[in-house]
Scaffold this motif. Structure first.
Motif, mmCIF file in Angstrom:
data_model
loop_
_atom_site.group_PDB
_atom_site.id
_atom_site.type_symbol
_atom_site.label_atom_id
_atom_site.label_comp_id
_atom_site.label_asym_id
_atom_site.label_seq_id
_atom_site.Cartn_x
_atom_site.Cartn_y
_atom_site.Cartn_z
ATOM 1 N N ALA A 397 0.813 -1.216 0.000
ATOM 2 C CA ALA A 397 0.000 0.000 0.000
ATOM 3 C C ALA A 397 0.846 1.265 0.000
ATOM 4 N N LYS A 398 1.890 1.286 0.810
ATOM 5 C CA LYS A 398 2.716 2.488 0.923
ATOM 6 C C LYS A 398 3.395 2.822 -0.402
ATOM 7 N N ALA A 399 3.978 1.830 -1.057
ATOM 8 C CA ALA A 399 4.646 2.063 -2.342
ATOM 9 C C ALA A 399 3.631 2.456 -3.414
ATOM 10 N N ALA A 400 2.454 1.833 -3.378
ATOM 11 C CA ALA A 400 1.412 2.160 -4.361
ATOM 12 C C ALA A 400 0.991 3.621 -4.225
ATOM 13 N N ILE A 401 0.830 4.073 -2.990
ATOM 14 C CA ILE A 401 0.442 5.474 -2.755
ATOM 15 C C ILE A 401 1.505 6.414 -3.317
ATOM 16 N N GLU A 402 2.760 6.132 -3.054
ATOM 17 C CA GLU A 402 3.842 7.003 -3.531
ATOM 18 C C GLU A 402 3.885 7.066 -5.053
ATOM 19 N N CYS A 403 3.796 5.913 -5.709
ATOM 20 C CA CYS A 403 3.901 5.870 -7.164
ATOM 21 C C CYS A 403 2.677 6.503 -7.834
ATOM 22 N N TYR A 404 1.496 6.170 -7.335
ATOM 23 C CA TYR A 404 0.283 6.758 -7.921
ATOM 24 C C TYR A 404 0.248 8.271 -7.706
ATOM 25 N N THR A 405 0.800 8.738 -6.574
ATOM 26 C CA THR A 405 0.847 10.173 -6.309
ATOM 27 C C THR A 405 1.745 10.884 -7.325
ATOM 28 N N LEU A 406 2.873 10.278 -7.675
ATOM 29 C CA LEU A 406 3.742 10.845 -8.712
ATOM 30 C C LEU A 406 3.008 10.939 -10.037
ATOM 31 N N PHE A 407 2.247 9.917 -10.364
ATOM 32 C CA PHE A 407 1.479 9.902 -11.613
ATOM 33 C C PHE A 407 0.397 10.988 -11.608
ATOM 34 N N ILE A 408 -0.340 11.100 -10.489
ATOM 35 C CA ILE A 408 -1.438 12.068 -10.393
ATOM 36 C C ILE A 408 -0.919 13.502 -10.410
ATOM 37 N N ASP A 409 0.195 13.746 -9.708
ATOM 38 C CA ASP A 409 0.706 15.110 -9.575
ATOM 39 C C ASP A 409 1.178 15.696 -10.899
ATOM 40 N N VAL A 410 1.616 14.851 -11.838
ATOM 41 C CA VAL A 410 2.028 15.357 -13.155
ATOM 42 C C VAL A 410 0.830 15.958 -13.879
ATOM 43 N N GLY A 411 -0.325 15.316 -13.727
ATOM 44 C CA GLY A 411 -1.574 15.887 -14.227
ATOM 45 C C GLY A 411 -1.771 15.830 -15.719
ATOM 46 N N THR A 412 -0.949 15.075 -16.458
ATOM 47 C CA THR A 412 -1.111 15.002 -17.910
ATOM 48 C C THR A 412 -2.345 14.213 -18.299
ATOM 49 N N MET A 413 -2.644 13.211 -17.503
ATOM 50 C CA MET A 413 -3.760 12.322 -17.814
ATOM 51 C C MET A 413 -4.561 12.069 -16.540
ATOM 52 N N VAL A 414 -5.876 12.004 -16.681
ATOM 53 C CA VAL A 414 -6.750 11.794 -15.531
ATOM 54 C C VAL A 414 -7.306 10.380 -15.580
ATOM 55 N N SER A 415 -7.184 9.653 -14.495
ATOM 56 C CA SER A 415 -7.634 8.265 -14.446
ATOM 57 C C SER A 415 -8.440 8.006 -13.180
ATOM 58 N N PRO A 416 -9.750 7.739 -13.305
ATOM 59 C CA PRO A 416 -10.540 7.409 -12.115
ATOM 60 C C PRO A 416 -10.044 6.129 -11.440
ATOM 61 N N THR A 417 -9.529 5.194 -12.246
ATOM 62 C CA THR A 417 -9.060 3.927 -11.672
ATOM 63 C C THR A 417 -7.850 4.132 -10.764
ATOM 64 N N VAL A 418 -6.935 5.033 -11.166
ATOM 65 C CA VAL A 418 -5.781 5.312 -10.328
ATOM 66 C C VAL A 418 -6.232 5.885 -8.983
ATOM 67 N N TYR A 419 -7.212 6.811 -9.018
ATOM 68 C CA TYR A 419 -7.735 7.365 -7.762
ATOM 69 C C TYR A 419 -8.387 6.266 -6.921
ATOM 70 N N ALA A 420 -9.120 5.356 -7.584
ATOM 71 C CA ALA A 420 -9.767 4.261 -6.858
ATOM 72 C C ALA A 420 -8.727 3.356 -6.199
ATOM 73 N N ARG A 421 -7.651 3.044 -6.951
ATOM 74 C CA ARG A 421 -6.600 2.178 -6.401
ATOM 75 C C ARG A 421 -5.848 2.863 -5.257
ATOM 76 N N ARG A 422 -5.601 4.157 -5.420
ATOM 77 C CA ARG A 422 -4.930 4.857 -4.323
ATOM 78 C C ARG A 422 -5.850 4.954 -3.117
ATOM 79 N N SER A 423 -7.161 5.103 -3.370
ATOM 80 C CA SER A 423 -8.132 5.150 -2.272
ATOM 81 C C SER A 423 -8.069 3.867 -1.449
ATOM 82 N N LEU A 424 -8.076 2.722 -2.131
ATOM 83 C CA LEU A 424 -7.993 1.457 -1.407
ATOM 84 C C LEU A 424 -6.637 1.325 -0.692
#
Length: 487
Positions: A397-424
């Motif tokens: 979970a900890k590594a997933a949060i860090e990696c997904y946060t890097l992806f989200i913060d760039v903001g080039t692409m929006v993915s509801p699934t990434v938010y859902a996975r980070r939520s879990l």
């Protein structure tokens, strides 16, 4: 018929010119003002944009849809309170001060017979109202377009009484004018109780018309002067009583002709057969005909209407949701495996389902990538997502949060699934508030995605907010059922 037509006609019409019967009407606790609602506040456009998922078409709840001059959306505030947001046409209310004064005045009202106004927004050309959300449709839906069962006589009488009490309260508080009172303005709350929409207490615009319905239903004095008076509201109340009696939207002139001709079989809903006595039918028709008098001064006021309707009530011990056949919670609804997992807070089962689901609900997400794959930044972004997916797969979970946060913060692409996975992942890391924020963001991106609602439910359960979690669970179930039906 549930009443003898000839007897009903003679009793009703012979007493037409008499006063509306007064009856004892105790000022009980149900009529008291509600105190558990937040005080009226002003919102920003951005707050309301987020709450309605960008004013998404999927969130439109007004009967006239996207092309109406003033559209109503369902939304959800940061504290998870569900709201109805009315967005006015840009040409309406050009004077911001007048709009704010009107909204603040209506916002002072607090009563459990109203769908109360919680706030407004006056920013640039935008004019919006925010009210309590009523989840169980309009009177028009239940009366004219019912699917499972017609509305019972006892419930129709309750609607009439509660509406009369709402208008009496507004009159006492100095808001006697109600614009375009009709079956679409009466809404049903979670308990199945009817409420009067607060939106009708304000015009559609500062200088606009008060009535938008067919002119056959408007008060005669409005046709002459273009102005609404408290007596005009009583005329519209009379048309609503006819709606409740007939189950149809009959023009008042036609209804009065039927009464004069003692042809009430055409006026009374056949679905009501055997449900009421001729005396009760007589009284309701007599009250309606008094409201529909041509001369405004001959119509009753809200107080006398309530007094006349109170003794007619039936099955008063039966709650409204039972009379309406409405389920109050999602507990009785059959839940899918994902819904069940969220209800049980089974994070392992949720993880397994999300892993199987993959990214197939991210429609169009790959299109933007194809044009930017060549950039180093995009390659790094994709690598962050891939690393996040690998960590998620292995429940790190900890590594997933860090990696997904890097992806989200760039903001080039929006993915509801990434938010859902980070939520879990946040839930797995015992961070329920962050999990809730991500689940809400996933729904902002994809308003009708059931997974986002389910994850909100799981997060709310983790936060100990049981009632809100049950609502989110029900929303997820409804959205999933609609998706399965459409597919």
């Amino acid at each position: 018929m549930g009443c003898e037509s000839s007897k009903l006609a003679s009793c009703c019409w012979s007493g037409q010119n008499g006063p509306v019967r007064e009856a004892q009407n105790p000022d009980d606790e149900e009529r008291a003002e509600v105190s558990d609602l937040p005080t009226f506040r002003e919102f920003t456009v951005e707050q309301l944009r987020i709450s309605t998922s960008g004013f998404a078409v999927e969130n439109i709840v007004s009967e006239h849809g996207e092309k109406a001059p003033n559209v109503v959306y369902k939304g959800k505030l940061e504290n998870q309170r569900r709201v109805a947001v009315k967005r006015f046409n840009r040409s309406a209310w050009p004077d911001s001060r007048q709009f704010l004064e009107e909204a603040r005045s209506v916002g002072q009202l607090r009563n459990n017979r109203l769908a109360n106004l919680l706030g407004c927004c006056c920013e640039g050309d935008e004019r919006l109202l925010v009210a309590e959300f009523m989840p169980n449709e309009t009177l028009a839906k239940h009366l004219f377009h019912w699917e499972t069962q017609p509305m019972k006589w006892a419930m129709r009488l309750r609607v009439a009484l509660y509406l009369g009490q709402a208008l009496e309260y507004c009159t006492i508080k100095g808001r006697a004018l109600y614009h375009d009172l009709n079956a679409y303005r009466i809404l049903f709350d979670e308990e199945g109780d009817p409420r009067l929409s607060c939106f009708g207490l304000m015009k559609n615009s500062r200088d606009g018309k008060s009535y938008s319905t067919n002119l056959a239903f408007t008060p005669p004095e409005y046709l002459r002067t273009g102005r609404i008076t408290p007596e005009s509201v009583m005329y519209s109340f009379g048309t609503l009583l006819l709606d409740l009696l007939s189950g149809k939207h009959i023009p008042p002139s036609h209804a009065l002709d039927l009464i004069k001709d003692r042809n009430l079989q055409m006026l009374t809903d056949s679905c009501l057969e055997g449900q009421f006595s001729s005396d009760d039918g007589t009284e309701l028709v007599r009250i309606a005909s008094r409201c529909l008098q041509y001369e405004p001064r001959e119509r009753p006021n809200p107080k006398s209407l309530v007094a006349a309707l109170f003794p007619l009530q039936k099955e008063i011990e039966v709650p409204s949701h039972a009379l309406m056949g409405i389920s109050r919670d999602g507990g009785n609804m059959p839940l899918s495996p994902l819904g069940e997992a969220c209800l049980r807070m089974d994070l392992t089962a949720i993880h397994e389902i999300l892993e199987k689901l993959g990214y197939k609900d991210d429609e169009g997400a790959a299109t933007e990538l194809s044009f930017q794959m060549w950039t180093n930044q995009m390659q790094e972004t994709l690598n962050s997502k891939k690393k996040g997916d690998a960590a998620f797969r292995h429940k790190d979970a900890k590594a997933a949060i860090e990696c997904y946060t890097l992806f989200i913060d760039v903001g080039t692409m929006v993915s509801p699934t990434v938010y859902a996975r980070r939520s879990l992942s946040y839930l797995m890391n015992d961070m329920p508030q962050e999990a809730l924020n991500d689940a809400v963001q996933a729904q902002v991106i994809s308003p009708v995605w059931h997974v986002a609602s389910y994850l909100q439910a799981a997060s709310l359960f983790a936060l100990g907010r049981e009632n809100e979690a049950q609502i989110a669970l029900k929303e997820g179930s409804v959205l999933e059922e609609k998706k399965n039906t459409n597919s």
